[in-house]
Scaffold this active site. Sequence first.
Site, PDB file in Angstrom:
ATOM      1  CE  LYS A  35      -2.367  10.237   3.031  1.00 21.99           C
ATOM      2  NZ  LYS A  35      -1.318  10.408   4.034  1.00 21.99           N
ATOM      3  CG  ASP A  95      -3.152   7.884   5.816  1.00 28.44           C
ATOM      4  OD1 ASP A  95      -1.956   8.395   5.973  1.00 28.44           O
ATOM      5  OD2 ASP A  95      -4.124   8.556   6.176  1.00 28.44           O
TER       6      ASP A  95
HETATM    7  N1  GLU Z   1       0.434   7.562   4.999  1.00 28.52           N
HETATM    8  C1  GLU Z   1       1.748   7.757   5.599  1.00 28.52           C
HETATM    9  C2  GLU Z   1       1.832   9.390   5.591  1.00 28.52           C
HETATM   10  O1  GLU Z   1       1.041  10.127   5.889  1.00 28.52           O
HETATM   11  C3  GLU Z   1       2.773   7.224   4.558  1.00 28.52           C
HETATM   12  C4  GLU Z   1       2.957   7.315   3.411  1.00 28.52           C
HETATM   13  C5  GLU Z   1       3.725   6.502   2.367  1.00 28.52           C
HETATM   14  O2  GLU Z   1       4.429   5.538   3.070  1.00 28.52           O
HETATM   15  O3  GLU Z   1       3.885   6.441   1.351  1.00 28.52           O
HETATM   16  O4  GLU Z   1       3.133   9.833   5.393  1.00 28.52           O
END
Ligand code: GLU
Length: 429
Positions: free
Chosen positions: A102, A142
Amino acid sequence: MSLFENAKKQFYKSLKYLNFSEDSKKILSQPKEILEVSIPVRMDDGSLEVFTGYRVHYNNILGPTKGGIRYHPDVTLDEVKSLAFWMTFKCAIAGLPFGGGKGGIIVDPKKLSKKELERLSRGFIQSIYDFIGPDIDVPAPDVYTNEMIMGWMADEYSKIARKLTPEVITGKPVSLGGSLGRDDATARGAYYVIKEHVKKLKLNEKDLKVAIQGFGNAGFYIAKLLNDDGFQIVALSDSKGGIYTKNGKLDPESIMKVKEQKGKMEGVYCKGTVCDMIEHEKITNEELLELDVDILIPSAIENQITKKNADKIKAKIVLEIANGPTTPEADEILNKKNITVIPDILANSGGVTVSYFEWVQNKAGYYWTREEVSEKLKPIMVKGYNDMMEAAENNKIDLRTAAYVVGSRRIIEAIEAKGTTAYFREQSK
Ligand code: GLU
């Protein structure tokens, strides 16, 4: 207690129902790598601002780390670590060949001009270039990041690499190698899960009242998908407040139109639109959570249902589209009240699943239709739901613990395939 320590409690609880070596617990108790960067950005007025950004690789035993980048004034390293931790288990439940990662930048993107936002996004990629890559770590959108920002980021990475590398970032515009169906994927995944659950409980969709907190990408699409199926959307909110109708249902699409025109939904809903006839009242985000509804969908940010308000929750089902909306103390209260919480790591895994499809399509150079994407997403979500239900029924545990049992089992199996303390002690005899 920090968000990260709280998040780990969910995983530790699941270990009671698994055979595991302490080695796995040790490895999964902290992130693999953390990068903190300072990003200098030339502002439109000529001044220089330096923004702090983070990228965390939590664990990569199942594949390259995967997870979004958040732009928010409240971003902290503790939060990014927690989000990377959740991504690790989310990818494992969905059966994806990814670990968890993340990123985040401490910034209020609403205060930046478009040019400043572009410079910040490109600057972040320049700073973290060596820490990401198609087979190392693959970012995505996100909270408060979108497909245009992902497009800038993939472009910046490609420029530095001196070759087109769309597979380094997912959630890009379709014209730049994004996948069809990534736009509504998080909501669609949650929609398949709640449909399975409603079917299992033999409930009638048209009788079910739904309240949704958060009207960003996921909040809007889940409202639309459920409304199209006849569920009654009775309350919606965004960061500025919400609206509630006691007798009737809200129309998500017309509300989105108003929000786009006026910048907020509170108090402006329906002026001059089709829903002028529907009576509605203004409510706060806190009030929305406590409404007498069947399904409550937190779809914004973490720590919304806490020990302070858990006792006042009246919904029978909580479908967590946000990451980490319920604290462990609140979880216990909801469990005692027999409220079913369908946990984030399953409920919102549709987003990363279609991100996986995007990565696969970029690598193969072969693109799928929207229908193909949905057809491939549904069985993954249904399997995740069934695996979680089976673990819950076999061990007589709540759904969050069950989801962690499923995810942890897959990660631990991979960690232990390389040998455990017990194995090496045996060999050295
Ligand atoms: N930010 C999204 C999540 O929390 C997507 C993450 C992604 O697609 O890699 O799942």
